[in-house]
Structures are given as C-alpha cells and as structure tokens.
Design a protein around this motif. Structure first.
Motif, mmCIF file in Angstrom:
data_model
loop_
_atom_site.group_PDB
_atom_site.id
_atom_site.type_symbol
_atom_site.label_atom_id
_atom_site.label_comp_id
_atom_site.label_asym_id
_atom_site.label_seq_id
_atom_site.Cartn_x
_atom_site.Cartn_y
_atom_site.Cartn_z
ATOM 1 N N UNK A 93 0.827 -1.208 0.000
ATOM 2 C CA UNK A 93 0.000 0.000 0.000
ATOM 3 C C UNK A 93 0.859 1.254 0.000
ATOM 4 N N UNK A 94 0.290 2.402 -0.351
ATOM 5 C CA UNK A 94 1.052 3.651 -0.346
ATOM 6 C C UNK A 94 1.596 3.959 1.052
ATOM 7 N N UNK A 95 2.801 4.508 1.090
ATOM 8 C CA UNK A 95 3.438 4.981 2.320
ATOM 9 C C UNK A 95 3.715 3.869 3.336
ATOM 10 N N UNK A 96 3.737 2.615 2.890
ATOM 11 C CA UNK A 96 4.037 1.537 3.824
ATOM 12 C C UNK A 96 5.534 1.376 4.014
ATOM 13 N N UNK A 97 6.337 1.945 3.101
ATOM 14 C CA UNK A 97 7.784 1.850 3.215
ATOM 15 C C UNK A 97 8.439 1.026 2.132
ATOM 16 N N UNK A 123 5.484 -1.876 -6.928
ATOM 17 C CA UNK A 123 4.110 -1.713 -7.414
ATOM 18 C C UNK A 123 3.176 -1.485 -6.230
ATOM 19 N N UNK A 124 1.906 -1.266 -6.514
ATOM 20 C CA UNK A 124 0.917 -0.988 -5.481
ATOM 21 C C UNK A 124 -0.046 -2.162 -5.335
ATOM 22 N N UNK A 125 -0.804 -2.140 -4.239
ATOM 23 C CA UNK A 125 -1.879 -3.109 -4.033
ATOM 24 C C UNK A 125 -3.208 -2.380 -4.152
ATOM 25 N N UNK A 126 -4.257 -3.140 -4.401
ATOM 26 C CA UNK A 126 -5.592 -2.558 -4.482
ATOM 27 C C UNK A 126 -6.107 -2.241 -3.083
ATOM 28 N N UNK A 127 -7.113 -1.359 -2.995
ATOM 29 C CA UNK A 127 -7.649 -0.957 -1.699
ATOM 30 C C UNK A 127 -8.352 -2.114 -0.996
ATOM 31 N N UNK A 128 -9.087 -2.907 -1.749
ATOM 32 C CA UNK A 128 -9.823 -4.021 -1.155
ATOM 33 C C UNK A 128 -8.866 -5.120 -0.716
#
Length: 383
Positions: free
Chosen positions: A63-67, A199-204
């Motif tokens: 997720x965003x800002x997780x590091x 890369x990013x993960x989805x919100x769900x």
C-alpha cells in the motif's frame, strides 16, 4: 512521426569505457531435445538476496506509504556493498541500478544518509531519476547499463507504473499487464539479474495476498516471484508475503526502524510478532515447552494472572493460534498434539523449510537508443 526521447541525466559519476571489458553474455539458448535438456548442467540461480530475491522479475507490492521505497533502497545499498539485507541476510556484493522515478536527488541523498548511518556510500549503486518507459527506449537504456556492468546483481524500478508504457491497442487488460512485465522479464533472463518492480496493491483486502496486487493476474502471472508487504496489527511493523517459481512460499515479520528508515527481519514465526503481547508471551512459552498446561505457562510468566493465562489459552486454541489435546496440554499451532500422532510441519510453515537448491535465510514507438549516462551536452542544466 515519432519524437525522439531527449538525452537523460544520471546523477552519478560516469564511468569511462573499459577496452578490456568482456563482451556481453551470449543470448541464452531457448530450445533443446528432451535428452539434451536432461544432459545439460545449469548454473545455480543467482540470488540478489538469498532465499528472497532470485534472478528474474520480482514484483514488490504494498500500500502507499508503507515503506516500499525505503525497503527497495535499503536492499539496493545492501547488495551494492555486499552487506546484510534486512540487517540479517548476508548477500554477495555487485553493481545495482536503482531507478527512483518518483524521487529527487535531494530526497535520495537524505534517505541514503539515514540508511547508511555514517557508513560510506557504495560506488556500485547507480541512481537514476529519469528513464523512458521500457517499450520506448527504457529497455535499451537498462541493457546498456547492464552491458557496462557485467557483474550486476540487481535492477530496481521504483515505481513500475512509470516504466510500463502504453498498452497495445485492442489488448485485454490481462494481456497488457502480462506484456508490460514481459519487457522486464526479457532483461532479467538475458542478463541473469534480479529485476525488482515496485508496485501498489488494491484498496480491497483479500485472504490471498496475490489477489491484492493492483491490476490483473497478468502481473503476478508474468513475474517470477511476488512479494507483498502488508502492515501488521500486532508488534511487527509489517509482514512480507513471498511466493514464486524459485523461492519457497513463506511470510516474514519485519520491523521498520523509524529513525533510519531501515527494515529489519524479526526472529521467529510471524505469529509471534503479530498478536497481542499476552498471546505472544504465551505462544513463546508453549514453543519453549510444547505440551505445557496453563499452570506450567503461569510459572514461565509470573507477571501474568493465572486466570488470564487460562482464558487466553482457550481463546488462542479456538482461534487456531494454539492446539490443545484431551489432557488439556497446549502445543504450537504448527504441530499436531499427541492425540493426533506424529508432529507435522504445516503446508505454509511459520519457519519455512529451505529446499536443497535454495540459499537459506537467518525491482512500441520506435525511438533511438538511450544511454544511462550524462547528457552529451555539457551545458545542459541538471536541475
């Protein structure tokens, strides 16, 4: 008419070409008869981080800002210097290319200063803040750097969305995702390096961490390994879920050192670090003394009330965090009780078994080629 991509700027010291440098590796063979294939001796996979990042494409999502960027930069520093990844895993040193496409030189300098903690910066880490998409010259740019650094071990692309390029018109979302990763896959396979795509993960959320990767299954399907960094609800700052073709499926508890930004791998199974303090203490006591009863656990935890231990053990057994036999004895969750027979390691062990061939544990328009080096124009501004 296709516009040529302008020369890039590289915020590192350029290297003079070495006339004695060996030629680039030959193109890998791609066809054999069955008997030829069985008679061929292949070298062991080259690991950027033993047991975690092998040669090939590794998709690092979170997720965003997780590091994620702190983690990938820390890994780049560790591999380039031949140090320890996650402050615990020894790595073989080698050149690393880090494409920090969302950062500025000032931010990179600040982050590296914290991560290094006064140690000298490794000359083997090349940092780049601009690069064209892979299908629009990025492939050639990275290949050129790999040709000049034949001992390279890792390439990090942070973030992948900046490099994937436009999709082929008419292609399905799955085909577009698969093809996008395919550009990096060809580089990784040809040069035998580990390419990390941030890369990013989805919100769900999902019970299957692979389903959390943003996009279609084409991304994880084309990658050789997928790593998903998730925030933990207990004592650990994060849990790194890993699966892939050459890596054992496992999960690792991590702690983020806020002052330095460095990720550290925690000892023991993930469950020891992602549950409450009382449950974690009980679980550690049971691991040290399998078959313990609540009164035995109470002797190991004199600061905890006996009724609290008894109730917590019962709840942990109901939640699958402990197992209990008919005699009221408690066992770790990854073993069978004596009522059930011989202890057996679970399919996804908290302490994954390392296979014999894997090291143990403790990133369309035609354009002219782009070289990852300083601009040809010495008067061009680097701001």
């Amino acid at each position: 008419m296709t516009c040529p991509i302008p020369p890039l700027h590289l915020y590192s010291v350029p290297r003079e070409p070495d006339p004695e440098q060996p030629p680039p590796p030959p193109r890998p063979r791609t066809a054999w008869t069955a008997d030829q294939l069985m008679a061929t001796e292949f070298p062991e996979p080259r690991w950027a981080v033993p047991g975690l990042l092998s040669e090939g494409v590794n998709l690092l999502a979170g997720p965003p800002k997780v590091g994620k960027s702190w983690m990938s930069l820390g890994l780049g520093l560790a591999v380039a210097s031949g140090g320890r990844a996650f402050d615990s895993v020894p790595v073989d040193g080698g050149p690393v290319l880090y494409l920090a496409l969302e950062d500025t030189p000032r931010r990179l300098q600040n982050r590296m200063g914290k991560l290094l903690g006064g140690q000298p910066a490794p000359a083997g880490l090349t940092l780049v803040t601009e690069c064209p998409p892979l299908p629009q010259g990025g492939n050639e740019a990275i290949a050129g750097w790999l040709d000049r650094n034949p001992d390279a071990r890792m390439v990090v692309i942070d973030v992948f969305a900046k490099m994937r390029g436009p999709s082929v018109p008419g292609a399905s979302a799955y085909d577009a995702d698969y093809a996008a990763v395919g550009h990096a896959k060809r580089l990784a396979d040809h040069y035998g390096v580990s390419v990390v795509l941030v890369h990013h993960v989805r919100k769900a959320g999902s019970d299957d961490f692979l389903a959390e990767v943003s996009g279609t299954n084409g991304l994880a399907g084309a990658a050789d390994a997928t790593l998903v960094l998730k925030r933990a609800r207990g004592q650990a700052d994060g849990v790194l879920h890993v699966t892939g073709r050459d890596v054992e499926e496992a999960e690792y508890a991590l702690s983020l050192h806020q002052a330095s930004g460095a990720w550290q791998m925690l000892d023991g199974p993930v469950t020891d670090h992602t549950i409450g303090d009382t449950r974690a203490a009980i679980l550690r006591a049971v691991r040290a003394n399998p078959g313990a009863k609540p009164k035995d656990i109470g002797q190991a935890l004199p600061e905890t009330d006996a009724d609290t231990i008894r109730r917590t053990c019962s709840r942990m057994a109901a939640d699958g965090q402990l197992t209990k036999d008919s005699a009221g004895r408690y066992f770790p969750p990854d073993t069978r009780t004596q009522d059930q027979g011989t202890p057996e390691v679970s399919q996804l062990s908290d302490c994954p078994v390392t296979p014999s061939d894997q090291p143990e544990l403790p990133g369309q328009p035609e354009t002219r080629g782009v070289r990852l080096s300083d601009s040809d124009d010495p008067n061009r501004s680097t701001s």
